[in-house]
Design an enzyme around this catalytic site. Structure first.
Site, short mmCIF file in Angstrom:
data_model
loop_
_atom_site.label_atom_id
_atom_site.label_comp_id
_atom_site.label_asym_id
_atom_site.label_seq_id
_atom_site.Cartn_x
_atom_site.Cartn_y
_atom_site.Cartn_z
CG ASP A 1 40.67 43.00 36.12
OD1 ASP A 1 41.48 42.95 35.89
OD2 ASP A 1 40.07 42.61 37.05
CB SER B 1 37.02 45.77 41.74
OG SER B 1 38.60 46.25 42.18
CB CYS C 1 47.54 41.88 37.32
SG CYS C 1 48.78 43.18 38.11
CG ASP C 2 42.79 41.57 39.51
OD1 ASP C 2 44.18 42.50 40.03
OD2 ASP C 2 42.21 41.96 40.02
CE LYS C 3 39.72 38.90 37.09
NZ LYS C 3 40.07 39.74 37.17
CD GLU D 1 37.86 43.19 38.98
OE1 GLU D 1 37.85 42.13 39.53
OE2 GLU D 1 38.41 43.85 38.81
CB CYS E 1 46.59 48.40 42.57
SG CYS E 1 46.25 48.70 41.04
#
Length: 552
Positions: free
Chosen positions: A78, A467, A119-121, A441, A191
């Protein structure tokens, strides 16, 4: 074994020959076949080391008597996708990830699955696949990145996004920016702050689908490799005992996950992802569930962007088990929920205690309610979400004139040019799941405001999303979105907007007669895409208030 569908009996002789062509021996083929679902790639910093994590998982599987067979999924960073058309593909990638895993695991009938997201998704996409397939499964993430260091202070990717606004405002020079660029993200991992990736990895642990430590053990440590080996070995017990994802991801498990989310003040994206996972598991999880759990759950942990600490600090303090132990001690967690350890939550937490100041006690929280709030009102009749724990006290209640922008780009240009002033309420619309399409985002506008010193004087409201690194009075997921005829599509420059986070209200202070007049003249904005995956996604995606799941 489930894998017998493809390997046992006379009629499966051709199938066995193909397994042998892949290098398996007859002995390996006779063992349980374990799919190792790996999100490894060479562009996402949270994923560049997942080949090493996968090797640890496979070693654990072999040690416990199974045969590991790996395959890969896609994954979007992202941060790299932020602020350009690539971000439109981030949330939609969640559905592709779930679909591709479903395809692989149905075409090749594994006996169990070990999922390696980071990570995010990727985390929710894999959880959705696990819930759909209901094949015995264990999760082990790649772990969080260490915080960077600059002049004795911890920094992270949020530092860099906010630095853009600082340079624009003349508060930082380009030479310092270049030094920070090399220091903010010191190595592999998701992150370092409590952004979406780390929030979801923590909630996977809280759901019971990951082993203790899944959310917080740093990526670069030997402890993360050991955890991968333990996960590989544990899947064999889960297969033997036939513990399935839907045995673990029950209604009480989702309530436990929401409670942990509220206690740590996680990313607002969890309010999209947990309902989507619950939908795949056949568990009802309305938006009101978040509000109800938040009302009874104390806010115990302030990590970046809400506070000074990072993921390694939470890990040293006892990690998610220590947070859960405080909640359980206060009666805010269901200890009977089953986990992939084969034990209950309460059994896993026995003897666990917090260490140091990072995790507040149940009796002395940062606040009595959770770090995420669900807002409703005339501007968001189906709900909106704000990371209340990252809002300045002076912005918890705010009223100001709307500055309306159709899309992120025009809003970003206005912020950097100085068009947005203290007291304003920036409205960014046509960024929802369907209107974007893809529900981008928007960390860049919120970070620019923070970098320019406006995050405690300007509110931002959008039908898009933010985010986990966003801070300030940033309200997202406004539903219905503009393209569906939501009230946010009727806002005009200068309209007064009232934000009251303690009262959980978001109001457009315009009369119903005036809104009716505007509604009669309103026309939906044409979509920015006319083909490809995003066009198909926009045609099938549900509202953010329902988890932005595909309905067809």
């Amino acid at each position: 074994m489930r894998s017998d569908r493809a390997k046992s009996g006379l009629e499966r002789a051709p199938h066995r020959s193909l397994f042998y062509a892949a290098g398996l021996t007859p002995e390996e083929l006779n063992r349980p076949l374990i799919g190792v679902v790996n999100a490894y790639n060479e562009i996402v910093p949270g994923h560049v080391h997942l080949d090493r994590i996968a090797e640890g998982v496979k070693a654990g599987v072999r040690t416990a008597g199974g045969t590991p067979l790996s395959f890969n999924t896609i994954g979007v960073c992202d941060g790299i996708a932020m602020g350009h058309p690539g971000m439109r593909f981030s949330l939609p990638s969640r559905e592709l990830i779930a679909d591709s895993i479903e395809v692989m695991a149905m075409a090749h009938p594994f006996d169990g699955l070990v999922f390696i997201p980071n990570c995010d998704k990727i985390v929710p996409g894999m959880l959705m696949a696990a819930a759909r397939l209901n094949v015995p499964a264990v999760f082990v993430s790649g772990g969080p990145m260490m915080a960077g260091r600059h002049r004795g202070e911890d920094i992270d990717v949020k530092t860099m996004f906010e630095a853009v606004g600082q340079v624009q405002a003349g508060k930082m020079d380009r030479a310092t920016l270049e030094v920070l660029e090399l220091a903010a993200c010191p190595g592999c991992g998701s992150c370092a702050g409590l952004f979406t990736a780390n929030t979801m990895n923590c909630l996977t642990e809280a759901l019971g689908m990951g082993l203790p430590g899944n959310g917080t053990v740093p990526a670069v440590t030997a402890a993360r490799t050991r955890l991968a080996k333990e996960a590989g070995a544990q899947i064999m017990e889960v297969v033997q005992r036939d513990i399935r994802p839907r045995d673990v991801m029950t209604e009480k498990a989702f309530e436990n996950a929401i409670a942990v989310d509220m206690a740590i003040g996680g990313s607002t994206n969890t309010v999209l992802h947990l309902p989507a996972v619950a939908h795949a598991a056949g568990v009802p999880l309305p938006l009101d569930s978040f509000d109800a759990v938040s009302a009874r759950t104390p806010y115990l942990v302030k990590l970046s962007p809400s506070g000074p600490y990072h993921m390694q600090d939470l890990d040293e303090a006892g990690g998610i088990p220590a947070v859960m132990a405080e909640l359980h001690r206060g009666g805010r967690l269901d200890g009977d929920a089953l986990t992939v350890t084969g034990r209950s939550v309460a059994e896993n937490l026995a003897g666990t205690e917090r260490v140091g100041p990072v995790i507040q006690s149940f009796e002395e929280p940062h606040s009595a309610q959770g770090g995420i709030a669900v807002l409703r009102g005339s501007l968001a009749p189906q709900g909106a979400v704000v990371k209340a724990g990252a809002v300045s006290p002076k912005m918890m209640v705010h009223q100001g004139p709307a500055r309306v922008y159709d899309g992120e780009e025009s809003a970003m240009e206005a912020i950097l040019s100085g068009e947005v002033e203290a007291g304003d309420v920036v409205v960014i619309r046509y960024e929802g799941p369907r209107g974007g399409p893809g529900m981008r985002e928007m960390l860049m506008p919120t970070s620019a405001l923070a970098g320019m010193g406006l995050d405690d004087r300007v509110a931002l409201v959008t039908d898009g999303r933010f985010s986990g690194a966003t801070r300030g009075a940033s309200v997202c997921h406004v539903s219905p979105e503009a393209v569906r005829g939501g009230v946010i599509g009727l806002v005009e420059n200068g309209d007064p907007i009232s934000l009251d986070i303690p009262a959980k209200r978001l109001e457009l202070l315009v009369s119903e007669d005036e809104l009716d007049r505007r509604r009669a003249a309103w026309q939906p904005r044409p979509p920015d895409v006319d083909g490809g995956y995003l066009a198909r996604y926009a045609a099938a995606v549900s509202s953010a208030s329902e988890g932005a799941v595909l309905m067809a």
